[in-house]
Design an enzyme around this catalytic site. Structure first.
Site, PDB file in Angstrom:
ATOM      1  N   SER A   1       7.972   7.401  10.424  1.00 47.08           N
ATOM      2  CA  SER A   1       7.224   7.043  11.258  1.00 47.08           C
ATOM      3  C   SER A   1       7.467   5.580  11.939  1.00 47.08           C
ATOM      4  CB  SER A   1       5.604   6.826  10.865  1.00 47.08           C
ATOM      5  OG  SER A   1       5.856   5.891   9.610  1.00 47.08           O
TER       6      SER A   1
ATOM      7  N   ASP B   1      -3.099  -1.268   9.342  1.00 42.14           N
ATOM      8  CA  ASP B   1      -2.591  -0.713   8.023  1.00 42.14           C
ATOM      9  C   ASP B   1      -1.482  -1.555   7.354  1.00 42.14           C
ATOM     10  OD1 ASP B   1      -0.024  -0.190   9.541  1.00 42.14           O
ATOM     11  OD2 ASP B   1      -0.319   1.942   9.448  1.00 42.14           O
TER      12      ASP B   1
ATOM     13  N   HIS C   1       3.032  -0.470   9.666  1.00 42.34           N
ATOM     14  CA  HIS C   1       3.350  -0.115  11.091  1.00 42.34           C
ATOM     15  C   HIS C   1       3.482  -0.914  11.930  1.00 42.34           C
ATOM     16  CE1 HIS C   1       2.357   3.851   9.024  1.00 42.34           C
ATOM     17  NE2 HIS C   1       3.419   4.516   9.308  1.00 42.34           N
TER      18      HIS C   1
ATOM     19  N   GLY D   1       6.189  10.618   8.151  1.00 41.50           N
ATOM     20  CA  GLY D   1       5.857  11.122   7.064  1.00 41.50           C
ATOM     21  C   GLY D   1       7.243  11.706   6.284  1.00 41.50           C
TER      22      GLY D   1
ATOM     23  N   ASN E   1       9.303   6.079   2.817  1.00 38.10           N
ATOM     24  CA  ASN E   1       8.211   7.132   2.221  1.00 38.10           C
ATOM     25  C   ASN E   1       8.644   7.108   0.857  1.00 38.10           C
ATOM     26  OD1 ASN E   1       6.190   7.404   4.515  1.00 38.10           O
ATOM     27  ND2 ASN E   1       7.662   8.647   5.633  1.00 38.10           N
TER      28      ASN E   1
END
Length: 207
Positions: free
Chosen positions: A32, A178, A181, A69, A97
């Site tokens: 991502s 978040d 990112h 992801g 991840n």
């Protein structure tokens, strides 16, 4: 001017002019962070890197092969169709991840090792972008995980950009709510920092 003479003159001009080289083809293979999660069209890493390279006078196209992801194993699994033959450079940004999910670093290492081996066998240069384990995973996990990238870079003779999120991670001004990112400004900061490593890797791969 007779048609035949016109065509002959046009042909002679075309032969005399130097052929324009095709743009260098790069691939940003990642998750991502590469895909541009939460960003508007055109704000993703690949697009902004391409623009930065063009400003440097490097005619290039950077394909966005980021999938939100993806783990290192998933990225390695789609390598063959994500990276076409003739690619001038692959920027590998995978592993974030894995660390967030607490995947055994040995699994991440094996996946990245296989990925680098396959690119080397295809004669495609790589810039390996490192990742770091989050502090909540503990010191032992962090030591094992963080060592993956410099170890593999040495093993495969690949240039290493030590930390993809250098200068951005942990800065609320450069991250989305978040906290993981980057914002558009964060992406620009990443591009500015990694650009010298990309141009250096391209210089080595095209000579």
């Amino acid at each position: 001017m007779p048609l035949l003479l016109t065509l002959l003159v046009a042909l002679l001009i075309a032969v005399a002019l130097p052929a324009s080289a095709a743009p260098l083809q790069l691939v940003a293979l990642g998750d991502s962070l590469t895909a541009g999660f939460g960003l508007a069209e055109g704000e993703d890493f690949a697009t902004r890197l391409e623009a930065a390279l063009v400003r440097q006078g490097i005619d290039s196209k950077v394909a966005n092969a980021g999938v939100s992801g993806d783990t290192a194993t998933a990225g390695a699994g789609r390598l063959d169709w994500a990276v076409p033959d003739g690619t001038a450079l692959v920027i590998v940004e995978l592993g974030a991840n894995d660390a967030l999910r607490g995947i055994d670093p040995a699994v991440t290492r094996d996946a990245l090792d296989r990925l680098l081996q396959r690119l080397k066998a295809r004669g495609i240069p790589v810039l390996l972008a490192g990742m770091r384990a989050p502090p909540n995973m503990g010191a032992d996990y962090a030591r094992s995980f963080d060592a993956i990238y410099p170890d593999l870079a040495r093993r495969h003779g690949a240039p290493l950009y030590p930390f993809f999120l250098d200068g951005v991670a942990g800065d609320p001004r450069l991250n989305q709510p978040d906290g993981m990112h980057p914002t558009a400004a964060g992406v620009e900061a990443i591009v500015a920092r990694i650009l010298p490593a990309v141009t250096s890797a391209l210089g080595k791969s095209t000579h």
